[in-house]
Design an enzyme around this catalytic site. Sequence first.
Site, PDB file in Angstrom:
ATOM      1  N   ASP A  55       2.870   3.262  -0.428  1.00 53.68           N
ATOM      2  CA  ASP A  55       2.252   2.069  -0.332  1.00 53.68           C
ATOM      3  C   ASP A  55       2.869   1.810   1.146  1.00 53.68           C
ATOM      4  OD1 ASP A  55       1.413  -0.677   0.129  1.00 53.68           O
ATOM      5  OD2 ASP A  55       1.458  -0.991  -2.048  1.00 53.68           O
ATOM      6  N   HIS A 128      -9.022  -2.105  -1.541  1.00 54.31           N
ATOM      7  CA  HIS A 128     -10.238  -1.942  -2.265  1.00 54.31           C
ATOM      8  C   HIS A 128     -11.466  -1.862  -1.142  1.00 54.31           C
ATOM      9  CE1 HIS A 128      -8.323  -2.160  -5.813  1.00 54.31           C
ATOM     10  NE2 HIS A 128      -8.790  -3.401  -6.254  1.00 54.31           N
TER      11      HIS A 128
HETATM   12 MG    MG Z   1      -5.310  -3.128  -9.086  1.00 55.53          MG
END
Ligand code: MG
Length: 195
Positions: A55, A128
């Site tokens: 991340d 996303h």
């Molecule tokens: Mg998620």
Amino acid sequence: MPGFLSPLEGRALTEAAASAGSLGPIVEIGAYCGRSTLYLATGAAQAGALVVSIDHHRGSEEHQPGESHHDPTFWDAAAGQVDTLPALRGTLRRAGVEDQVIVCVGRSKAVAGVTSGPVGLVFIDGGHAMATALTDWRAWAGRIAPGGMLAIHDVHADPREGGRPPYVVFEMARASGLFDPVDAVGSLHRLRRLS
Ligand code: MG
């Protein structure tokens, strides 16, 4: 703990990591504050595997100021950016799993580019945006060992329930001929890599 994974989804992650950990490390893309990381670490430990948690910790689009999932707790005023790395470290330390999780602060494609070898499981739960989700898929899906698992969070067949990119990645995985869908638990879809 902050996060967006239900206990049922978490247990499915633990099971998947336990079943795939004998094939290689468990790779997480998108850790946020570490809720999913702990579920993966629990399963990985059962298989004697490590978790590689990737991340950049600057937050996805929806975590930025003014966006739907912004949390001022994770605002780094000095940097003028989101920073969830201290929260993740705290989560791992409190759970006593710091030695089971290799924390990679960076982009998934960059980490893929400087590592090699098969992995047991890839959990895609990063940004996303379409480009981000597709990059995660392209950089890591091919690394999954035969018999290993791909898990994708936030897969919604109905666009009214959530954004399209995780669903598009799931459909690509299904259409690739490389993976067999196993099941769905909440919005977590699990697929097995064919040999
Ligand atoms: Mg998620």
